[in-house]
Design an enzyme around this catalytic site. Structure first.
Site, PDB file in Angstrom:
ATOM      1  N   SER A  84     147.228  61.395  66.023  1.00  0.00           N
ATOM      2  CA  SER A  84     147.231  60.249  65.113  1.00  0.00           C
ATOM      3  C   SER A  84     147.222  60.733  63.674  1.00  0.00           C
ATOM      4  O   SER A  84     146.702  61.826  63.383  1.00  0.00           O
ATOM      5  CB  SER A  84     145.993  59.372  65.353  1.00  0.00           C
ATOM      6  N   TYR A 140     136.742  59.185  65.850  1.00  0.00           N
ATOM      7  CA  TYR A 140     138.109  59.116  66.384  1.00  0.00           C
ATOM      8  C   TYR A 140     139.005  60.138  65.688  1.00  0.00           C
ATOM      9  O   TYR A 140     139.742  60.894  66.343  1.00  0.00           O
ATOM     10  CB  TYR A 140     138.656  57.706  66.186  1.00  0.00           C
TER      11      TYR A 140
END
Length: 262
Positions: free
Chosen positions: A141, A154
Site C-alpha cells: 500500500s 497498518y
C-alpha cells in the site's frame, strides 16, 4: 518487453473473496486464465467460482497457518498445474491512536499481513526457482511510504512488505522469477467502507484491477495507483521530517475535529 496477460495459464490469488483480489480473479478468468482463489470465507469463494465455471477454482485457506498454505499450493499445482502467477492480496486493516494503542492488535496484523504473506511466498518461490520461471505480485500500500496518524500499525505492515519485496526482487530476478509490489491508494472495497474519514482519489475495484493487470504486463517493480495518490504520497515521504511532520500534524487536527462531531 511487456508480456500480455492472456492465455490459458494458471494464477493463484489469495484474499480473493472480496475487494481487489476478487476483481483481478474475474478479469484474469475473462482473459482465459485458470484461476485458483483462496480466502477464509468458503461461501464467498464458491460464489466467485460459480461466476466463471471451469475457470475459477476455490481453495479455502487461512494464510496465517503456514503448513496449510504449503499444502494448498501443492494441491493447486497437483490439480491444475504449475502456478505461473501468484498474487498475494490477503490482509487486514486496523486504525489505532496513541490513546488506544494495542500491542496485541499490532502482533495480529503483522501475523496476517506480513507473516501470512511470507507463508505464501515460501510456498511458491522454491517451485518457481526450480522451474526458473514464475511471476509473483504482493499487495502492499502507499500507506507503507510514511507514517500517518491512525495508520501506524497498518502502514508498518505494508512498509515491511515493501522492504521485503525490495530485497527479494534482485535475488528472484537472478533465478528467472519476476517479483512485483503493488501499492494501491484508496480503493472502494469492503475494507475501506469501514473508514469514516475522507479518502482522497478513491477509485473503484474494477479500476484497481485494470491498473494491476496493466502493471503485471509491464513487469516493472512497483505498481502504484491512482497517479494523484502516488504523487502526493511520494512527495510527502520525500520531505525532510520538519516539513512532513508539519503536514501530518495538520492531518491529526482534522481527525480530532471529525472525532469531536461523532
Amino acid at each position: 518487453m511487456a508480456e500480455t496477460i492472456t492465455g490459458r495459464r494458471l494464477a493463484w490469488i489469495t484474499g480473493a473473496s472480496s475487494g481487489i483480489g476478487r476483481a483481478v480473479a474475474l478479469k484474469l478468468a475473462d482473459r482465459g486464465w485458470q484461476v485458483a482463489v483462496s480466502a477464509r470465507s468458503g461461501a464467498k469463494l464458491e460464489a466467485l467460482a460459480a461466476e466463471r465455471p471451469g475457470l475459477i477454482h476455490a481453495y479455502l485457506l487461512d494464510i496465517t497457518e503456514g503448513e496449510s498454505v504449503r499444502d494448498a499450493a501443492l494441491n493447486i499445482e497437483q490439480s491444475l498445474g504449475p502456478i505461473d502467477l501468484a498474487l498475494f492480496s490477503a490482509g487486514g486493516y486496523v486504525r489505532e491512536s496513541a490513546r488506544r494503542f494495542d500491542a496485541e492488535k499490532l502482533a495480529e496484523l503483522f501475523n496476517l499481513n506480513v507473516v501470512g504473506t511470507g507463508h505464501a511466498l515460501q510456498a511458491v518461490m522454491a517451485p518457481m526457482i526450480a522451474r526458473r520461471r514464475g511471476h509473483i505480485a504482493v499487495v502492499a500500500s502507499v500507506a507503507g511510504y510514511i507514517g500517518l496518524p491512525g495508520g501506524g500499525v497498518y502502514g508498518a505492515t505494508k512498509s515491511a512488505l515493501i522492504t521485503l519485496c525490495e530485497a527479494l526482487r534482485p535475488q528472484l530476478e537472478r533465478e528467472g522469477v519476476v517479483l512485483q509490489v503493488i501499492n494501491p491508494g484508496f480503493v472502494d472495497t469492503p475494507m475501506t467502507k469501514t473508514n469514516d474519514f475522507p479518502m482522497p482519489f478513491l477509485i473503484k475495484e474494477d479500476e484497481a484491477a485494470d491498473a494491476i493487470i496493466k502493471g503485471l504486463e509491464s513487469r516493472r517493480f512497483e505498481i502504484v495507483f491512482p497517479w494523484k495518490m502516488k504523487v502526493a504520497m511520494k512527495l510527502l515521504a520525500a520531505l525532510p521530517y520538519p516539513l512532513s511532520l508539519a503536514v501530518t500534524r495538520r492531518m491529526l487536527r482534522k481527525e480530532d475535529a471529525i472525532d469531536s462531531k461523532r
